[in-house]
Write a protein that holds these residues in place. Structure first.
Motif, PDB file in Angstrom:
ATOM      1  N   TRP A  53      35.610  33.855  32.814  1.00 30.56           N
ATOM      2  CA  TRP A  53      35.373  33.145  31.558  1.00 30.56           C
ATOM      3  C   TRP A  53      34.177  33.721  30.807  1.00 30.56           C
ATOM      4  CZ3 TRP A  53      30.723  30.507  31.278  1.00 30.56           C
ATOM      5  CH2 TRP A  53      30.112  30.173  32.481  1.00 30.56           C
ATOM      6  N   ALA A  54      33.306  34.421  31.514  1.00 28.61           N
ATOM      7  CA  ALA A  54      32.190  35.195  30.970  1.00 28.61           C
ATOM      8  C   ALA A  54      32.002  36.327  31.966  1.00 28.61           C
ATOM      9  CB  ALA A  54      30.935  34.340  30.852  1.00 28.61           C
ATOM     10  N   PRO A  55      31.394  37.447  31.556  1.00 24.44           N
ATOM     11  CA  PRO A  55      31.270  38.571  32.499  1.00 24.44           C
ATOM     12  C   PRO A  55      30.700  38.140  33.862  1.00 24.44           C
ATOM     13  CG  PRO A  55      30.605  39.265  30.326  1.00 24.44           C
ATOM     14  CD  PRO A  55      30.816  37.762  30.253  1.00 24.44           C
ATOM     15  N   GLY A  56      31.504  38.340  34.898  1.00 28.05           N
ATOM     16  CA  GLY A  56      31.083  38.028  36.260  1.00 28.05           C
ATOM     17  C   GLY A  56      31.117  36.561  36.630  1.00 28.05           C
ATOM     18  N   LYS A  57      31.656  35.698  35.763  1.00 29.00           N
ATOM     19  CA  LYS A  57      31.722  34.255  36.029  1.00 29.00           C
ATOM     20  C   LYS A  57      33.184  33.846  36.199  1.00 29.00           C
ATOM     21  CE  LYS A  57      27.318  33.831  35.268  1.00 29.00           C
ATOM     22  NZ  LYS A  57      26.378  33.612  36.328  1.00 29.00           N
ATOM     23  N   PHE A  58      33.553  33.512  37.432  1.00 30.50           N
ATOM     24  CA  PHE A  58      34.935  33.206  37.757  1.00 30.50           C
ATOM     25  C   PHE A  58      35.106  31.733  38.084  1.00 30.50           C
ATOM     26  CE2 PHE A  58      34.349  37.664  38.649  1.00 30.50           C
ATOM     27  CZ  PHE A  58      35.472  38.227  38.075  1.00 30.50           C
ATOM     28  N   LEU A  59      36.281  31.213  37.770  1.00 31.62           N
ATOM     29  CA  LEU A  59      36.633  29.840  38.105  1.00 31.62           C
ATOM     30  C   LEU A  59      37.348  29.832  39.448  1.00 31.62           C
ATOM     31  CD1 LEU A  59      38.135  28.750  34.666  1.00 31.62           C
ATOM     32  CD2 LEU A  59      35.850  28.220  35.544  1.00 31.62           C
ATOM     33  N   LEU A  60      36.980  28.884  40.300  1.00 29.58           N
ATOM     34  CA  LEU A  60      37.666  28.683  41.571  1.00 29.58           C
ATOM     35  C   LEU A  60      38.216  27.267  41.605  1.00 29.58           C
ATOM     36  CD1 LEU A  60      35.251  30.282  44.215  1.00 29.58           C
ATOM     37  CD2 LEU A  60      37.373  31.223  43.325  1.00 29.58           C
ATOM     38  N   SER A  61      39.426  27.116  42.122  1.00 32.68           N
ATOM     39  CA  SER A  61      40.003  25.783  42.289  1.00 32.68           C
ATOM     40  C   SER A  61      39.310  25.092  43.464  1.00 32.68           C
ATOM     41  CB  SER A  61      41.501  25.889  42.551  1.00 32.68           C
ATOM     42  OG  SER A  61      41.729  26.421  43.842  1.00 32.68           O
ATOM     43  N   LYS A  62      39.568  23.802  43.620  1.00 34.56           N
ATOM     44  CA  LYS A  62      39.008  23.068  44.763  1.00 34.56           C
ATOM     45  C   LYS A  62      39.477  23.660  46.083  1.00 34.56           C
ATOM     46  CE  LYS A  62      38.358  18.725  42.373  1.00 34.56           C
ATOM     47  NZ  LYS A  62      38.732  17.306  42.281  1.00 34.56           N
ATOM     48  N   ALA A  63      40.659  24.281  46.061  1.00 33.87           N
ATOM     49  CA  ALA A  63      41.213  24.905  47.273  1.00 33.87           C
ATOM     50  C   ALA A  63      40.660  26.322  47.485  1.00 33.87           C
ATOM     51  CB  ALA A  63      42.737  24.950  47.190  1.00 33.87           C
ATOM     52  N   GLY A  64      39.760  26.788  46.599  1.00 35.25           N
ATOM     53  CA  GLY A  64      39.165  28.110  46.757  1.00 35.25           C
ATOM     54  C   GLY A  64      40.004  29.238  46.198  1.00 35.25           C
ATOM     55  N   GLN A  65      40.920  28.933  45.284  1.00 33.24           N
ATOM     56  CA  GLN A  65      41.751  29.965  44.671  1.00 33.24           C
ATOM     57  C   GLN A  65      41.145  30.397  43.350  1.00 33.24           C
ATOM     58  OE1 GLN A  65      45.128  27.422  44.637  1.00 33.24           O
ATOM     59  NE2 GLN A  65      45.891  28.167  46.588  1.00 33.24           N
ATOM     60  N   LEU A  66      41.350  31.658  43.002  1.00 33.21           N
ATOM     61  CA  LEU A  66      40.851  32.222  41.749  1.00 33.21           C
ATOM     62  C   LEU A  66      41.732  31.729  40.608  1.00 33.21           C
ATOM     63  CD1 LEU A  66      38.900  34.282  40.397  1.00 33.21           C
ATOM     64  CD2 LEU A  66      40.620  36.027  40.881  1.00 33.21           C
ATOM     65  N   VAL A  67      41.102  31.251  39.527  1.00 36.28           N
ATOM     66  CA  VAL A  67      41.838  30.716  38.387  1.00 36.28           C
ATOM     67  C   VAL A  67      41.536  31.564  37.163  1.00 36.28           C
ATOM     68  CG1 VAL A  67      42.201  28.702  36.899  1.00 36.28           C
ATOM     69  CG2 VAL A  67      41.721  28.383  39.345  1.00 36.28           C
ATOM     70  N   CYS A  68      42.581  32.030  36.483  1.00 40.20           N
ATOM     71  CA  CYS A  68      42.415  32.790  35.248  1.00 40.20           C
ATOM     72  C   CYS A  68      41.873  31.858  34.173  1.00 40.20           C
ATOM     73  CB  CYS A  68      43.754  33.390  34.811  1.00 40.20           C
ATOM     74  SG  CYS A  68      43.671  34.217  33.207  1.00 40.20           S
ATOM     75  N   ALA A  69      40.757  32.242  33.559  1.00 46.07           N
ATOM     76  CA  ALA A  69      40.118  31.408  32.548  1.00 46.07           C
ATOM     77  C   ALA A  69      40.943  31.310  31.271  1.00 46.07           C
ATOM     78  CB  ALA A  69      38.728  31.953  32.239  1.00 46.07           C
ATOM     79  N   ALA A  70      41.820  32.270  30.992  1.00 50.57           N
ATOM     80  CA  ALA A  70      42.583  32.270  29.746  1.00 50.57           C
ATOM     81  C   ALA A  70      43.777  31.321  29.778  1.00 50.57           C
ATOM     82  CB  ALA A  70      43.048  33.684  29.419  1.00 50.57           C
ATOM     83  N   HIS A  71      44.581  31.370  30.837  1.00 52.54           N
ATOM     84  CA  HIS A  71      45.824  30.596  30.858  1.00 52.54           C
ATOM     85  C   HIS A  71      46.017  29.771  32.124  1.00 52.54           C
ATOM     86  CE1 HIS A  71      46.708  33.864  27.920  1.00 52.54           C
ATOM     87  NE2 HIS A  71      47.017  32.800  27.217  1.00 52.54           N
ATOM     88  N   GLY A  72      45.033  29.749  33.014  1.00 51.64           N
ATOM     89  CA  GLY A  72      45.092  28.887  34.186  1.00 51.64           C
ATOM     90  C   GLY A  72      45.929  29.359  35.352  1.00 51.64           C
ATOM     91  N   ALA A  73      46.384  30.600  35.344  1.00 51.89           N
ATOM     92  CA  ALA A  73      47.121  31.111  36.503  1.00 51.89           C
ATOM     93  C   ALA A  73      46.206  31.046  37.726  1.00 51.89           C
ATOM     94  CB  ALA A  73      47.582  32.543  36.260  1.00 51.89           C
ATOM     95  N   THR A  74      46.781  30.703  38.874  1.00 50.94           N
ATOM     96  CA  THR A  74      46.011  30.528  40.102  1.00 50.94           C
ATOM     97  C   THR A  74      46.425  31.581  41.118  1.00 50.94           C
ATOM     98  OG1 THR A  74      45.930  28.156  39.675  1.00 50.94           O
ATOM     99  CG2 THR A  74      45.404  28.873  41.900  1.00 50.94           C
ATOM    100  N   PHE A  75      45.432  32.260  41.708  1.00 47.08           N
ATOM    101  CA  PHE A  75      45.680  33.368  42.638  1.00 47.08           C
ATOM    102  C   PHE A  75      45.039  33.083  43.985  1.00 47.08           C
ATOM    103  CE2 PHE A  75      45.632  34.941  38.343  1.00 47.08           C
ATOM    104  CZ  PHE A  75      46.750  35.751  38.278  1.00 47.08           C
ATOM    105  N   GLU A  76      45.784  33.359  45.054  1.00 49.42           N
ATOM    106  CA  GLU A  76      45.192  33.251  46.393  1.00 49.42           C
ATOM    107  C   GLU A  76      44.356  34.505  46.646  1.00 49.42           C
ATOM    108  OE1 GLU A  76      46.144  35.224  49.141  1.00 49.42           O
ATOM    109  OE2 GLU A  76      47.805  36.245  48.205  1.00 49.42           O
TER     110      GLU A  76
END
Length: 108
Positions: A53-76
């Motif tokens: 969402w900003a350089p080097g700032k990533f969103l993680l779900s409560k389950a610890g998955q990576l979340v795309c800041a643009a469209h919410g896709a969730t990656f293990e």
């Protein structure tokens, strides 16, 4: 692929690094947990946008998955597979890395 050192002081939390991949400077998502390390291009397969969402700032779900800041896709974070969202079933593009002398380096 060129070999380029980058220092990461993270444990179990995705971080951003930049490296030369196939002759181009690319932003990477790097996950280092002790000696285990994984890296992917910082690009969502859905629309080609950065995951952070900003350089080097990533969103993680409560389950610890990576979340795309643009469209919410969730990656293990084992293999980069998209589990939910607009690119479900696709995966992040892996970049081969290894730990050498305590540093994360691109495998060449």
């Amino acid at each position: 692929m060129d070999v380029m050192d980058f220092e990461l002081l993270v444990d179990g939390v995705p971080a951003e690094a930049e490296a030369m991949v196939d002759g181009s400077a690319e932003s990477l998502v790097v996950l280092r947990d002790g000696d285990a390390v994984r890296a992917w291009l910082n690009v969502c397969p859905h629309a080609g946008r950065r995951l952070d969402w900003a350089p080097g700032k990533f969103l993680l779900s409560k389950a610890g998955q990576l979340v795309c800041a643009a469209h919410g896709a969730t990656f293990e974070l084992q293999g980069g597979q998209c589990l939910a969202g607009p690119c479900r079933g696709e995966a992040l593009r892996a970049v081969s890395v290894q730990v050498r002398d305590g540093k994360v380096v691109l495998a060449g």
